[in-house]
Each structure stands twice: as structure tokens, then as C-alpha cells.
Write a protein that holds these residues in place. Structure first.
Motif, PDB file in Angstrom:
ATOM      1  N   GLU A   1       1.516   5.589  -6.586  1.00  0.00           N
ATOM      2  CA  GLU A   1       2.532   5.124  -7.577  1.00  0.00           C
ATOM      3  C   GLU A   1       3.173   4.089  -7.881  1.00  0.00           C
ATOM      4  OE1 GLU A   1       3.222   7.617 -12.227  1.00  0.00           O
ATOM      5  OE2 GLU A   1       4.359   7.877 -10.082  1.00  0.00           O
ATOM      6  N   ILE A   2       4.427   3.956  -6.965  1.00  0.00           N
ATOM      7  CA  ILE A   2       4.664   2.775  -7.141  1.00  0.00           C
ATOM      8  C   ILE A   2       4.396   1.644  -6.200  1.00  0.00           C
ATOM      9  CG2 ILE A   2       6.814   2.086  -5.549  1.00  0.00           C
ATOM     10  CD1 ILE A   2       7.989   5.096  -5.374  1.00  0.00           C
ATOM     11  N   ALA A   3       2.879   2.117  -5.008  1.00  0.00           N
ATOM     12  CA  ALA A   3       1.864   0.829  -4.825  1.00  0.00           C
ATOM     13  C   ALA A   3       1.853   0.409  -5.803  1.00  0.00           C
ATOM     14  CB  ALA A   3       1.651   1.622  -3.541  1.00  0.00           C
TER      15      ALA A   3
ATOM     16  N   THR B   1       0.667  -1.226  -0.413  1.00  0.00           N
ATOM     17  CA  THR B   1      -0.158  -0.064   0.623  1.00  0.00           C
ATOM     18  C   THR B   1       0.879   1.547   0.052  1.00  0.00           C
ATOM     19  OG1 THR B   1      -0.290   0.087   2.672  1.00  0.00           O
ATOM     20  CG2 THR B   1      -1.441  -0.660   1.093  1.00  0.00           C
ATOM     21  N   ALA B   2       0.492   2.481  -0.618  1.00  0.00           N
ATOM     22  CA  ALA B   2       1.088   3.844   0.150  1.00  0.00           C
ATOM     23  C   ALA B   2       2.072   3.805   1.215  1.00  0.00           C
ATOM     24  CB  ALA B   2       0.033   5.231  -0.254  1.00  0.00           C
ATOM     25  N   ASP B   3       0.670   3.061   2.262  1.00  0.00           N
ATOM     26  CA  ASP B   3       1.667   3.030   3.559  1.00  0.00           C
ATOM     27  C   ASP B   3       3.247   2.653   3.524  1.00  0.00           C
ATOM     28  OD1 ASP B   3      -0.624   5.205   4.518  1.00  0.00           O
ATOM     29  OD2 ASP B   3      -1.499   3.588   5.662  1.00  0.00           O
ATOM     30  N   SER B   4       3.111   1.433   2.561  1.00  0.00           N
ATOM     31  CA  SER B   4       4.330   0.878   3.008  1.00  0.00           C
ATOM     32  C   SER B   4       5.159   1.308   1.775  1.00  0.00           C
ATOM     33  CB  SER B   4       3.962  -0.775   2.981  1.00  0.00           C
ATOM     34  OG  SER B   4       3.095  -1.244   1.524  1.00  0.00           O
ATOM     35  N   VAL B   5       5.711   2.329   1.155  1.00  0.00           N
ATOM     36  CA  VAL B   5       6.122   2.782   0.228  1.00  0.00           C
ATOM     37  C   VAL B   5       7.202   4.510   0.823  1.00  0.00           C
ATOM     38  CG1 VAL B   5       7.046   4.090  -1.604  1.00  0.00           C
ATOM     39  CG2 VAL B   5       5.054   2.079  -1.561  1.00  0.00           C
ATOM     40  N   LEU B   6       8.335   3.266   0.994  1.00  0.00           N
ATOM     41  CA  LEU B   6       8.706   4.741   1.899  1.00  0.00           C
ATOM     42  C   LEU B   6       9.959   5.416   1.299  1.00  0.00           C
ATOM     43  CD1 LEU B   6      10.037   2.272   4.881  1.00  0.00           C
ATOM     44  CD2 LEU B   6       7.916   3.689   4.954  1.00  0.00           C
TER      45      LEU B   6
ATOM     46  N   PHE C   1       9.254   0.109 -15.555  1.00  0.00           N
ATOM     47  CA  PHE C   1       9.163  -0.335 -13.790  1.00  0.00           C
ATOM     48  C   PHE C   1      10.239   0.260 -13.169  1.00  0.00           C
ATOM     49  CE2 PHE C   1      10.098  -2.658 -10.164  1.00  0.00           C
ATOM     50  CZ  PHE C   1       8.749  -2.230  -9.400  1.00  0.00           C
ATOM     51  N   LYS C   2      11.488  -0.158 -14.043  1.00  0.00           N
ATOM     52  CA  LYS C   2      12.795   0.126 -12.521  1.00  0.00           C
ATOM     53  C   LYS C   2      12.788   2.140 -13.006  1.00  0.00           C
ATOM     54  CE  LYS C   2      15.925  -2.528 -14.952  1.00  0.00           C
ATOM     55  NZ  LYS C   2      17.148  -3.075 -14.676  1.00  0.00           N
ATOM     56  N   GLY C   3      12.439   2.750 -14.168  1.00  0.00           N
ATOM     57  CA  GLY C   3      12.091   4.008 -14.424  1.00  0.00           C
ATOM     58  C   GLY C   3      11.150   4.306 -13.145  1.00  0.00           C
ATOM     59  N   LEU C   4       9.746   3.941 -13.178  1.00  0.00           N
ATOM     60  CA  LEU C   4       8.855   3.987 -12.786  1.00  0.00           C
ATOM     61  C   LEU C   4       9.267   4.458 -10.927  1.00  0.00           C
ATOM     62  CD1 LEU C   4       5.117   3.385 -12.689  1.00  0.00           C
ATOM     63  CD2 LEU C   4       6.133   3.586 -10.340  1.00  0.00           C
ATOM     64  N   VAL C   5       9.671   3.090 -10.794  1.00  0.00           N
ATOM     65  CA  VAL C   5       9.877   3.684  -8.974  1.00  0.00           C
ATOM     66  C   VAL C   5      11.206   3.967  -8.795  1.00  0.00           C
ATOM     67  CG1 VAL C   5      10.792   1.855  -7.581  1.00  0.00           C
ATOM     68  CG2 VAL C   5       9.196   0.803  -8.891  1.00  0.00           C
ATOM     69  N   ARG C   6      12.607   4.094  -9.523  1.00  0.00           N
ATOM     70  CA  ARG C   6      13.262   5.300  -9.539  1.00  0.00           C
ATOM     71  C   ARG C   6      12.321   6.797  -9.733  1.00  0.00           C
ATOM     72  NH1 ARG C   6      16.429   3.838 -13.767  1.00  0.00           N
ATOM     73  NH2 ARG C   6      17.412   2.225 -12.284  1.00  0.00           N
ATOM     74  N   ASN C   7      11.832   6.988 -10.180  1.00  0.00           N
ATOM     75  CA  ASN C   7      11.778   8.576 -10.589  1.00  0.00           C
ATOM     76  C   ASN C   7       9.607   9.015  -9.625  1.00  0.00           C
ATOM     77  OD1 ASN C   7      14.094   8.518 -12.128  1.00  0.00           O
ATOM     78  ND2 ASN C   7      12.567   7.456 -13.462  1.00  0.00           N
TER      79      ASN C   7
END
Length: 151
Positions: free
Chosen positions: A140-142, A6-11, A128-134
Motif C-alpha cells: 500500500e505504501i509503495a 516496490t513492496a520489497d523496498s518498504v522497510l 498521504f502522510k497519514g497513509l504512510v504513517r499508519n
């Protein structure tokens, strides 16, 4: 399938100074979110796995993973650090983003392998890597990870 991330688990924008500090922060967050009931036991499970071999992949990503009786449900926590961390990896480059997998002991042979396989596959996708990285959007990442592990 239940919500694994979830968004709460993306630091985002974390300031860990070492792999161990990152794993400590991930373990504490897991306890805070009710994913695990013992942050120290979860940290020890992460460290035990790290001692078996690299969880650092390539391009600044790592997939630390833990199986533990302290884990109450399968879950993912994403940890993006502001500075690269010294973390043994396949390409011998530092890690900026850890996608941490946690599963209860009872799901060790099934859910653990499935999550690990799906996450490794995601990390072969440049988009995917670009999305998470940027991205600076936890939601959005979750969502990207949740979609990827459900496929």
C-alpha cells in the motif's frame, strides 16, 4: 516510467538507534535489491548530503537522498522506524519515516530533482502522510509513492 518503489523496498517496523544506522540499513537494502552495487559508497553519499543540511522535513518525515555512481537505477526505499530518531529537521522534531531517494550520478540534474520535488509535494498532503504513517502494508505504501511520483 519504471517502478521506482516496490513492496520489497518498504522497510516496516525497523529498530535503528540513530540516523546513521537507518542510512546504513537503507544502503544495505539498496545493495541487496540491486539498486546499488556498493552499500558503503551509497552510505557515504547519503552522509555527504546530510552534512550539507537537513533532510528532515516536518511531522516525523525525512527525505534523505543520494547521487552516486554506485546507484544503478533511480529508486526509493521507505524506512519506518519503531522509535523516533534524532534527525535534523525543519520543525526540529524527530523522524520516524525516511523516504530515501537514490539516483545514478548521470541522472543527478534531472531524475534527482524530479523525484525530490514529487516526494516533497507528497509530504504536503495530510492524507498521504497519514497513509504512510499508519499503514502496515508495504504494498500500500509503495503504491501510494509510485502513484505520487508518476503524476
Amino acid at each position: 516510467m519504471s517502478q521506482i518503489v516496490t513492496a520489497d523496498s518498504v522497510l516496516l517496523s525497523q529498530h535503528a538507534g540513530s540516523r546513521e544506522e537507518a542510512l546504513t540499513l537503507i544502503s544495505q537494502k539498496a545493495a541487496e535489491l540491486g539498486i546499488a552495487d556498493d552499500a558503503d559508497a551509497l552510505f557515504n553519499a547519503f552522509v555527504a548530503r546530510e552534512n550539507m543540511g537537513e533532510t528532515g522535513m516536518t511531522d516525523g518525515f525525512a527525505i534523505p537522498h543520494a547521487k552516486s555512481s554506485a546507484v544503478k537505477r533511480a529508486a526509493v526505499i521507505v524506512f519506518k522506524n519503531t522509535e523516533p530518531l534524532d534527525w535534523p529537521s525543519f520543525d526540529e522534531k524527530p523522524v520516524v519515516c525516511a523516504i530515501a531517494l537514490m539516483v545514478p550520478d548521470g541522472e543527478a540534474g534531472t531524475e534527482h530533482i524530479r523525484l525530490l520535488s514529487k516526494t516533497a509535494t507528497l509530504l504536503m498532503n495530510e492524507g498521504f502522510k497519514g497513509l504512510v504513517r499508519n499503514s502496515q502494508s508495504a504494498a500500500e505504501i509503495a503504491d501510494a509513492i509510485q502513484r505520487g511520483v508518476q503524476e
